[in-house]
Design an enzyme around this catalytic site. Structure first.
Site, PDB file in Angstrom:
ATOM      1  N   ASN A   9       0.865  -1.183   0.000  1.00 24.12           N
ATOM      2  CA  ASN A   9       0.000   0.000   0.000  1.00 24.12           C
ATOM      3  C   ASN A   9       0.901   1.232   0.000  1.00 24.12           C
ATOM      4  OD1 ASN A   9      -1.848   2.016   0.456  1.00 24.12           O
ATOM      5  ND2 ASN A   9      -2.269   1.450   2.586  1.00 24.12           N
ATOM      6  N   TRP A  10       1.060   1.810  -1.190  1.00 21.06           N
ATOM      7  CA  TRP A  10       1.986   2.937  -1.314  1.00 21.06           C
ATOM      8  C   TRP A  10       1.423   4.250  -0.788  1.00 21.06           C
ATOM      9  CZ3 TRP A  10       4.129   1.907  -6.960  1.00 21.06           C
ATOM     10  CH2 TRP A  10       5.025   0.821  -6.894  1.00 21.06           C
ATOM     11  N   LYS A  11       0.140   4.272  -0.489  1.00 20.00           N
ATOM     12  CA  LYS A  11      -0.498   5.512   0.005  1.00 20.00           C
ATOM     13  C   LYS A  11      -0.185   6.660  -0.958  1.00 20.00           C
ATOM     14  CE  LYS A  11      -0.294   3.639   4.632  1.00 20.00           C
ATOM     15  NZ  LYS A  11      -0.325   3.842   6.064  1.00 20.00           N
ATOM     16  N   HIS A  96      -9.743   1.656   4.633  1.00 22.54           N
ATOM     17  CA  HIS A  96      -8.477   1.850   5.351  1.00 22.54           C
ATOM     18  C   HIS A  96      -8.710   2.859   6.486  1.00 22.54           C
ATOM     19  CE1 HIS A  96      -4.404   3.092   6.276  1.00 22.54           C
ATOM     20  NE2 HIS A  96      -4.013   1.960   5.745  1.00 22.54           N
ATOM     21  N   GLU A  98      -7.108   5.301   7.445  1.00 16.16           N
ATOM     22  CA  GLU A  98      -6.895   6.698   7.034  1.00 16.16           C
ATOM     23  C   GLU A  98      -8.123   7.223   6.295  1.00 16.16           C
ATOM     24  OE1 GLU A  98      -3.128   6.040   5.101  1.00 16.16           O
ATOM     25  OE2 GLU A  98      -2.267   5.573   7.050  1.00 16.16           O
ATOM     26  N   GLU A 168      -5.885  -4.285  10.777  1.00 22.11           N
ATOM     27  CA  GLU A 168      -4.868  -3.251  10.987  1.00 22.11           C
ATOM     28  C   GLU A 168      -5.185  -2.475  12.263  1.00 22.11           C
ATOM     29  OE1 GLU A 168      -2.761  -2.262   7.044  1.00 22.11           O
ATOM     30  OE2 GLU A 168      -4.433  -0.890   7.264  1.00 22.11           O
ATOM     31  N   GLY A 174       2.016   2.870  10.797  1.00 18.41           N
ATOM     32  CA  GLY A 174       2.967   3.959  10.606  1.00 18.41           C
ATOM     33  C   GLY A 174       3.641   4.409  11.887  1.00 18.41           C
ATOM     34  N   SER A 214       2.991  -1.542  10.588  1.00 20.54           N
ATOM     35  CA  SER A 214       4.439  -1.601  10.823  1.00 20.54           C
ATOM     36  C   SER A 214       5.060  -2.966  10.522  1.00 20.54           C
ATOM     37  CB  SER A 214       4.781  -1.144  12.242  1.00 20.54           C
ATOM     38  OG  SER A 214       4.359   0.203  12.434  1.00 20.54           O
ATOM     39  N   GLY A 236       4.648   1.682   4.897  1.00 25.54           N
ATOM     40  CA  GLY A 236       5.987   2.265   4.827  1.00 25.54           C
ATOM     41  C   GLY A 236       7.054   1.351   4.231  1.00 25.54           C
TER      42      GLY A 236
END
Ligand code: PGA
Length: 254
Positions: A9-11, A96, A98, A168, A174, A214, A236
């Site tokens: 997941n490159w966000k 997600h 976010e 998650e 993160g 993480s 990340g």
């Protein structure tokens, strides 16, 4: 046997040229590693290029980070399932944390998107997980139960077995603070038990449940060894092609 599924997941990272450079190194690193299913989830702007590079090869599949529940219409700034399908996107990350916290997505919104994804033959990766306050208040199971019940409402058994669930814990995303393998396994086992109660045991047994929060090359193997952890949703650490390849290899061997 559930095949492990590892998603990058490159966000909001990676330009088109950065994505190309990543794939050049990553595909070389993994070679013929077929033990795990790999999904690259770039930002929308890089989907076309990543799709072109991956082609029909089986090394990695393409995923999107979000989509709108409608097929088309006056929704400035949004992307629909048919638009993703045209680029050979196979998976879409939905709900997600976010999206939930920054963009206000509710379980009901997530559920509409899950329905639209399945209707368009896209496999949803549905993210669920508790915040630190909820964990400290002993609400982990209640939160997961409610997110599953509302977010996956209306799925038949075939649709459920096509879906992927990403557990998650919000406090691990993160932050560098990973759930311990035991904490993650406990949550995954609870998720599977809940699926088996809401649908049936045979279907619950087919659903892949990823852990996210993480995940790094250093902790991937111990997480992947747990019986109910069927892969990882990696943020990340998925930006580094060599590190991400190490995570894929750790999954392929457990
Ligand atoms: P992280 O993100 O690996 O950077 O913690 C995971 C995610 O948000 O999917």
């Amino acid at each position: 046997m559930r095949k492990k599924i590892i998603a990058a997941n490159w966000k909001m990272h990676m330009t088109v040229s950065e994505a190309e450079a990543f794939l050049h190194t990553f595909l070389h690193e993994i070679g013929d590693e077929a033990g795990a299913e790999v999904v690259i989830v770039p930002p929308f702007t890089a989907l076309a290029k990543v799709s072109e590079i991956l082609g029909r090869g089986q090394a990695a599949k393409l995923g999107a980070q979000n989509m709108h529940a409608e097929k088309s219409g006056a929704f400035t700034g949004e992307i629909s399932a048919p638009m993703l399908r045209e680029l050979y996107v196979r998976y879409v990350v939905l709900g997600h944390s976010e999206r939930r916290t920054i963009f206000g997505e509710t379980d009901e919104v997530v559920n509409r998107k899950v329905r639209a994804a399945l209707d368009a033959a896209l496999k949803p990766i549905v993210c669920i997980g508790e915040t630190l306050e909820q964990r400290d208040a002993g609400q982990v199971e209640a939160v997961l139960h409610s997110q599953i019940e509302k977010g996956l409402h209306g799925l038949n058994t075939k649709e459920l077995s096509d879906a992927v669930i990403a557990y998650e814990p919000v406090w691990a995303i993160g932050t560098g603070r990973t759930a311990s393998p035991q904490q993650a396994q406990e949550a995954h086992a609870f998720i599977r038990k809940t699926l088996s109660e809401m649908w049936d045991a045979a279907t619950a047994d087919k659903v892949r449940i990823q852990y996210g929060g993480s995940v790094k090359p250093q902790n991937a193997a111990e997480l992947m060894r747990e019986p109910d952890i069927d892969g990882a949703l990696v943020g990340g650490a998925s930006l580094d092609p060599r590190g991400f390849a190490e995570i894929v290899k750790a999954a392929a061997h457990h």
